[in-house]
Design an enzyme around this catalytic site. Structure first.
Site, PDB file in Angstrom:
ATOM      1  N   LYS A 227       0.824  -1.222   0.200  1.00 46.60           N
ATOM      2  CA  LYS A 227       0.067  -0.495  -0.303  1.00 46.60           C
ATOM      3  C   LYS A 227       0.574   1.660   0.357  1.00 46.60           C
ATOM      4  CE  LYS A 227      -4.014   2.826   2.280  1.00 46.60           C
ATOM      5  NZ  LYS A 227      -4.378   2.741   2.599  1.00 46.60           N
ATOM      6  N   ARG A 241      -2.644   4.661  -7.957  1.00 47.31           N
ATOM      7  CA  ARG A 241      -3.099   5.233  -6.680  1.00 47.31           C
ATOM      8  C   ARG A 241      -4.304   4.131  -7.468  1.00 47.31           C
ATOM      9  NH1 ARG A 241      -3.230   9.176  -1.633  1.00 47.31           N
ATOM     10  NH2 ARG A 241      -3.910   6.707  -0.515  1.00 47.31           N
ATOM     11  N   ASN A 245      -8.372   0.146  -6.162  1.00 45.85           N
ATOM     12  CA  ASN A 245      -9.321   0.428  -6.491  1.00 45.85           C
ATOM     13  C   ASN A 245     -10.200  -1.181  -7.528  1.00 45.85           C
ATOM     14  OD1 ASN A 245     -10.710   2.501  -5.121  1.00 45.85           O
ATOM     15  ND2 ASN A 245      -9.856   4.197  -6.338  1.00 45.85           N
ATOM     16  N   HIS A 265     -17.532  -5.323   3.889  1.00 46.25           N
ATOM     17  CA  HIS A 265     -16.670  -4.625   2.827  1.00 46.25           C
ATOM     18  C   HIS A 265     -15.737  -5.604   1.584  1.00 46.25           C
ATOM     19  CE1 HIS A 265     -14.691  -1.624  -0.098  1.00 46.25           C
ATOM     20  NE2 HIS A 265     -13.339  -1.817   0.989  1.00 46.25           N
TER      21      HIS A 265
HETATM   22  P1  NAD Z   1     -15.617  -1.609  12.081  1.00 42.92           P
HETATM   23  O1  NAD Z   1     -14.012   0.029  12.453  1.00 42.92           O
HETATM   24  O2  NAD Z   1     -16.524  -1.137  12.104  1.00 42.92           O
HETATM   25  O3  NAD Z   1     -14.842  -2.877  12.950  1.00 42.92           O
HETATM   26  C1  NAD Z   1     -15.845  -4.201  13.037  1.00 42.92           C
HETATM   27  C2  NAD Z   1     -16.257  -4.514  13.657  1.00 42.92           C
HETATM   28  O4  NAD Z   1     -15.272  -5.572  14.780  1.00 42.92           O
HETATM   29  C3  NAD Z   1     -16.734  -3.764  14.455  1.00 42.92           C
HETATM   30  O5  NAD Z   1     -17.975  -4.100  15.346  1.00 42.92           O
HETATM   31  C4  NAD Z   1     -15.930  -3.713  16.032  1.00 42.92           C
HETATM   32  O6  NAD Z   1     -16.180  -2.703  17.382  1.00 42.92           O
HETATM   33  C5  NAD Z   1     -15.277  -5.071  15.598  1.00 42.92           C
HETATM   34  N1  NAD Z   1     -14.103  -5.189  16.326  1.00 42.92           N
HETATM   35  C6  NAD Z   1     -13.028  -4.434  16.388  1.00 42.92           C
HETATM   36  N2  NAD Z   1     -11.855  -4.722  16.468  1.00 42.92           N
HETATM   37  C7  NAD Z   1     -12.171  -6.353  17.124  1.00 42.92           C
HETATM   38  C8  NAD Z   1     -11.200  -6.867  18.135  1.00 42.92           C
HETATM   39  N3  NAD Z   1     -10.234  -7.488  18.295  1.00 42.92           N
HETATM   40  N4  NAD Z   1     -11.874  -7.992  18.745  1.00 42.92           N
HETATM   41  C9  NAD Z   1     -13.050  -7.443  18.490  1.00 42.92           C
HETATM   42  N5  NAD Z   1     -13.939  -7.591  17.873  1.00 42.92           N
HETATM   43  C10 NAD Z   1     -13.281  -5.818  17.100  1.00 42.92           C
HETATM   44  O7  NAD Z   1     -15.046  -2.210  10.779  1.00 42.92           O
HETATM   45  P2  NAD Z   1     -13.636  -2.195   9.653  1.00 42.92           P
HETATM   46  O8  NAD Z   1     -13.901  -2.724   8.511  1.00 42.92           O
HETATM   47  O9  NAD Z   1     -12.295  -1.762  10.752  1.00 42.92           O
HETATM   48  O10 NAD Z   1     -13.170  -0.662   9.124  1.00 42.92           O
HETATM   49  C11 NAD Z   1     -14.290  -0.321   8.007  1.00 42.92           C
HETATM   50  C12 NAD Z   1     -14.498   1.736   8.338  1.00 42.92           C
HETATM   51  O11 NAD Z   1     -13.102   2.131   7.621  1.00 42.92           O
HETATM   52  C13 NAD Z   1     -14.911   2.185   7.275  1.00 42.92           C
HETATM   53  O12 NAD Z   1     -15.335   2.675   8.008  1.00 42.92           O
HETATM   54  C14 NAD Z   1     -14.563   2.487   5.998  1.00 42.92           C
HETATM   55  O13 NAD Z   1     -14.816   3.964   5.146  1.00 42.92           O
HETATM   56  C15 NAD Z   1     -12.894   2.675   6.946  1.00 42.92           C
HETATM   57  N6  NAD Z   1     -12.079   2.851   5.845  1.00 42.92           N
HETATM   58  C16 NAD Z   1     -10.918   3.230   5.226  1.00 42.92           C
HETATM   59  C17 NAD Z   1     -10.018   3.618   5.084  1.00 42.92           C
HETATM   60  C18 NAD Z   1      -8.774   4.817   4.547  1.00 42.92           C
HETATM   61  O14 NAD Z   1      -7.958   5.409   4.390  1.00 42.92           O
HETATM   62  N7  NAD Z   1      -8.986   5.595   5.803  1.00 42.92           N
HETATM   63  C19 NAD Z   1      -9.185   2.061   4.031  1.00 42.92           C
HETATM   64  C20 NAD Z   1     -10.649   0.993   4.034  1.00 42.92           C
HETATM   65  C21 NAD Z   1     -11.264   1.513   4.494  1.00 42.92           C
HETATM   66 MG    MG Z   2     -11.443  -1.383   0.280  1.00 40.82          MG
END
Ligand code: NAD
Ligand code: MG
Length: 359
Positions: A227, A241, A245, A265
Site C-alpha cells: 500500500k 493509486r 480500487n 466490505h
Molecule cells: P469496524 O471498525 O466497524 O470494525 C468491525 C467490527 O469489529 C466492529 O463491530 C468492531 O467493534 C469490531 N472489532 C474491532 N476490533 C475487534 C477486535 N480485535 N475484537 C473484537 N471485535 C473487534 O470496521 P473495519 O472493517 O475495521 O473498518 C471499516 C471502516 O474503515 C469504514 O468506515 C471505511 O470507510 C474505513 N476505511 C478507511 C480507509 C482509509 O484509508 N482511511 C480505508 C479502508 C476503509
Molecule cells: Mg476497500
C-alpha cells in the site's frame, strides 16, 4: 517484531507489527515529543477487551490518560461524534502537544484521525488497529474521514499518524467473518502488485486461517508495504493509486444496492474482483487459468465469488455510472491483465459490462 518506515519527509512514520505488544505502547510513546495528556478513542466493545492494557501501559510511563468511547458501528463515524470527542478534549484541557490513540477498527481510526487533524489545527495521533482491514488498509495512508448523510467519507482530511502500532494478538477476538473479510483486501494486494505474495497466500492458506501469528505478521507487513509503495509512487506516476480500487467499482455497486448490511466490505470486494477479472478475460487480456486462480483463492479463503441471484445488471450499471470515479459518463476500471499486473484506467463499454454481469 517487524518494522516498516513510511517516508514522507517531516511526516514520516513507522508501522510496527508484533504480537503481545499492546502493553508496550506507553514506553514507545515516550520517544515522541508529546505532552503528558493522551486520550484513547475507542468503542465499548474494544475498550472492554483491550482498553485496560493500553491505559496501564500509559500510566506506567507517567501519562495522564483519558478515554472517549463512541458507540460501535459505521453509523457513528459522523460529525456529531467527532464534535462530541472535540468537546471532551476541550473540557479535559487538551493542548497542541496532547495526543490521541485510535484503538479499534477502521471506523475508530478514521474518526480519530479526523478529530486529530482539526483539534487546535492538528495534534498527533497513533493508530492501534484491531481489525485485519484496519491493519492492512485504513490505518495506513493518512486518509481520515467522517460520513455525511449525503455520502460516505465526504468530510475529511489527510493527516498522517505518528505511529501505527499493530498487535496481531488482537485478531484473536475479532469475529471470524470480519477476519475473512479483511483477507479480501490482502489477496487484492497480491493480484494488483505481487505475484509471489499471491502464491504465498495460496500456499499458506491453512496457517493464515488458523491465525498463526508469524504468518499473520508477514502478510500484514507485506500488505502495508505494497500500500505505501503504491501510494508513494503515485506522486510521480499519477493514477497508479487507482489499482488499489481493484474490485471496488463492482464491489461498491453491490454494497449500495444491497443496502450496506448484507455484505461486509471485503465480501463485496471479493465478488467485485471476480467479475472485474472475468471482464478482463472476456476482453482477451487475462488468461482463463489466472481467472480460475483468482476465483479459487477467494473461494478457498471462504469469500463469496458470485453476485447475489436477484441482482439486476441494469441497476448495477446505473449505480456504477453514478460512482464519483467515472469521468463524463464513461466507465473506467482497473482490471488485471495477469496476476501481479494491472491495466489502469481502462474504458469499459456498458454492453461488455452487462454481458459479464449476466454471465
Ligand atoms: P469496524 O471498525 O466497524 O470494525 C468491525 C467490527 O469489529 C466492529 O463491530 C468492531 O467493534 C469490531 N472489532 C474491532 N476490533 C475487534 C477486535 N480485535 N475484537 C473484537 N471485535 C473487534 O470496521 P473495519 O472493517 O475495521 O473498518 C471499516 C471502516 O474503515 C469504514 O468506515 C471505511 O470507510 C474505513 N476505511 C478507511 C480507509 C482509509 O484509508 N482511511 C480505508 C479502508 C476503509
Ligand atoms: Mg476497500
Amino acid at each position: 517484531m517487524e518494522k516498516l518506515r513510511v517516508e514522507l519527509g517531516e511526516r514520516s512514520y513507522e508501522i510496527l507489527i508484533d504480537r503481545g505488544n499492546l502493553s508496550l505502547i506507553g514506553e514507545r510513546l515516550l520517544r515522541f515529543s508529546v505532552g503528558k495528556k493522551v486520550s484513547i478513542i475507542s468503542n465499548p466493545k474494544i475498550f472492554e477487551l483491550y482498553g485496560e492494557r493500553v491505559i496501564a501501559s500509559l500510566k506506567k510511563e507517567g501519562f495522564d490518560t483519558y478515554s472517549v468511547l463512541v458507540p460501535d458501528g459505521e453509523l457513528y463515524k459522523d460529525y456529531f461524534w467527532a464534535y462530541h470527542i472535540l468537546t471532551q478534549l476541550l473540557e479535559a484541557g487538551f493542548d497542541r502537544r496532547s495526543s490521541l490513540i485510535a484503538l479499534g477498527g477502521g471506523v475508530i481510526g478514521d474518526l480519530t484521525g479526523f478529530v486529530a487533524s482539526i483539534y487546535m489545527r492538528g495534534i498527533p495521533y497513533i493508530q492501534i488497529p484491531t481489525t485485519l482491514l484496519a491493519q492492512v488498509d485504513s490505518s495506513v495512508g493518512g486518509k481520515t474521514a467522517v460520513n455525511h448523510p449525503l455520502g460516505k467519507n465526504m468530510i475529511g482530511s489527510f493527516w498522517q499518524p505518528s505511529l501505527v502500532w499493530i498487535d496481531v494478538d488482537t485478531l484473536d477476538t475479532l469475529p471470524e467473518r470480519e477476519f475473512i473479510s479483511g483477507l479480501a483486501e490482502v489477496i487484492k494486494y497480491g493480484i494488483i502488485w505481487d505475484r509471489e505474495f499471491f502464491e504465498f497466500l495460496e500456499i499458506n492458506r491453512e496457517k493464515i486461517l488458523r491465525k498463526e501469528k508469524e504468518v499473520l505478521i508477514q502478510i500484514i507487513k507485506r500488505a502495508c508495504e505494497i500500500k505505501t509503495e503504491v501510494v508513494s509512487k503515485d506522486e510521480r506516476e499519477s493514477s497508479l493509486r487507482a489499482i488499489l480500487n481493484y474490485g471496488h467499482t463492482i464491489g461498491h455497486a453491490i454494497e449500495t444496492l444491497t443496502g450496506y448490511g448484507r455484505y461486509l466490505h471485503g465480501e463485496a470486494i471479493s465478488i467485485g474482483m471476480v467479475y472485474e477479472a472475468k471482464l478482463s478475460r472476456m476482453l482477451g487480456f487475462l488468461e482463463t487459468e489466472s481467472l480460475e486462480r483468482i476465483k479459487n483463492i477467494l473461494k478457498n479463503f471462504g469469500l463469496p465469488i458470485n453476485l447475489p441471484l436477484n441482482m439486476d445488471s441494469s441497476a448495477m450499471i446505473k449505480t456504477i455510472l453514478l460512482d464519483k470515479k467515472n469521468i463524463e459518463g464513461k466507465i473506467r476500471m482497473v482490471i488485471p491483465e495477469a496476476i501481479g499486473k494491472m491495466k489502469i484506467n481502462f474504458e469499459i463499454s456498458e454492453e461488455d459490462l452487462k454481458k459479464v454481469l449476466n454471465e
